[in-house]
Design an enzyme around this catalytic site. Structure first.
Site, PDB file in Angstrom:
ATOM      1  N   LYS A  79      11.188  -5.354  -6.078  1.00 58.76           N
ATOM      2  CA  LYS A  79      10.736  -4.273  -6.951  1.00 58.76           C
ATOM      3  C   LYS A  79       9.493  -4.641  -7.751  1.00 58.76           C
ATOM      4  O   LYS A  79       9.044  -3.869  -8.600  1.00 58.76           O
ATOM      5  CB  LYS A  79      11.870  -3.852  -7.893  1.00 58.76           C
ATOM      6  CG  LYS A  79      13.071  -3.279  -7.149  1.00 58.76           C
ATOM      7  CD  LYS A  79      14.126  -2.721  -8.083  1.00 58.76           C
ATOM      8  CE  LYS A  79      14.875  -3.820  -8.786  1.00 58.76           C
ATOM      9  NZ  LYS A  79      15.972  -3.349  -9.623  1.00 58.76           N
ATOM     10  N   CYS A  80       8.918  -5.801  -7.469  1.00 62.29           N
ATOM     11  CA  CYS A  80       7.726  -6.255  -8.176  1.00 62.29           C
ATOM     12  C   CYS A  80       6.492  -5.535  -7.639  1.00 62.29           C
ATOM     13  O   CYS A  80       6.418  -5.212  -6.448  1.00 62.29           O
ATOM     14  CB  CYS A  80       7.581  -7.766  -7.974  1.00 62.29           C
ATOM     15  SG  CYS A  80       6.121  -8.497  -8.755  1.00 62.29           S
ATOM     16  N   GLY A  81       5.532  -5.303  -8.497  1.00 60.45           N
ATOM     17  CA  GLY A  81       4.281  -4.679  -8.081  1.00 60.45           C
ATOM     18  C   GLY A  81       3.507  -5.517  -7.065  1.00 60.45           C
ATOM     19  O   GLY A  81       2.643  -5.006  -6.360  1.00 60.45           O
ATOM     20  N   PHE A  82       3.830  -6.817  -6.970  1.00 61.71           N
ATOM     21  CA  PHE A  82       3.166  -7.684  -5.999  1.00 61.71           C
ATOM     22  C   PHE A  82       3.891  -7.709  -4.648  1.00 61.71           C
ATOM     23  O   PHE A  82       3.441  -8.377  -3.715  1.00 61.71           O
ATOM     24  CB  PHE A  82       3.056  -9.120  -6.537  1.00 61.71           C
ATOM     25  CG  PHE A  82       2.153  -9.254  -7.735  1.00 61.71           C
ATOM     26  CD1 PHE A  82       0.841  -8.828  -7.687  1.00 61.71           C
ATOM     27  CD2 PHE A  82       2.618  -9.816  -8.921  1.00 61.71           C
ATOM     28  CE1 PHE A  82      -0.003  -8.963  -8.790  1.00 61.71           C
ATOM     29  CE2 PHE A  82       1.797  -9.947 -10.026  1.00 61.71           C
ATOM     30  CZ  PHE A  82       0.481  -9.523  -9.969  1.00 61.71           C
ATOM     31  N   ALA A  83       5.009  -7.001  -4.528  1.00 61.19           N
ATOM     32  CA  ALA A  83       5.790  -7.011  -3.279  1.00 61.19           C
ATOM     33  C   ALA A  83       4.966  -6.642  -2.038  1.00 61.19           C
ATOM     34  O   ALA A  83       5.217  -7.201  -0.967  1.00 61.19           O
ATOM     35  CB  ALA A  83       7.019  -6.113  -3.408  1.00 61.19           C
TER      36      ALA A  83
END
Length: 156
Positions: free
Chosen positions: A35-39
């Site tokens: 769920k991280c923006g860097f995924a």
């Protein structure tokens, strides 16, 4: 002092990953979170894995909910990473990267780079064919920015 090849991790499937299997390979590993923006970087790491795997690159994702951005179960994480980002490289069961419960591998990597706590998801480490840590990369470092270092390491 520990040796990179002394570590083991457990894949989401339950299969053990013996780091001795990485001897002679270049290894790129990172703590991940679905769920991280860097995924979306996972797609780039998969591309590097596909492009350089035959030349000796191993990629390993170690999901962590340390920053509360991972899905509830390993099964959900595996499915999410496969469906959304096409991940085929090994992903481990969830780990912690900091504190008393930190995975020993991350404790070792932080000691080797003398860089302290993992500040966020997608902190990456590049390990050379000799098992030595080449570099630690920040979460903001995109996979394509690491590619020149991977190429250099593969040539050694």
């Amino acid at each position: 002092m520990s040796d990179f090849y002394n570590f083991t991790e457990t894949e989401m499937s339950g299969q053990k990953i013996d780091f001795n299997e990485f001897k002679g390979k270049v290894v790129l590993l990172m703590n991940t979170a679905s769920k991280c923006g860097f995924a979306p970087q996972l797609e780039g790491f998969e591309g590097l894995y596909q492009k350089y795997h035959e030349q000796g690159l191993a990629v390993l994702g170690l999901p962590s909910n340390q920053f509360r951005q991972e899905l509830a179960s390993d099964e959900e994480t595996a499915e999410y990473c496969s469906v959304h980002f096409g991940v085929t490289f090994p992903m481990t069961k969830q780990i912690w990267v900091n504190g008393k419960e930190a995975d020993p591998l991350f404790t070792y990597l932080k000691e080797q780079t003398n860089t302290g706590r993992i500040k966020w998801n997608f902190t990456k480490f590049l390990i050379g064919r000799d098992g030595e840590v080449i570099k630690r990369y920040s979460p903001r470092t995109k996979p394509e920015q690491i590619e020149p270092d991977i190429i250099k390491a593969l040539q050694k």
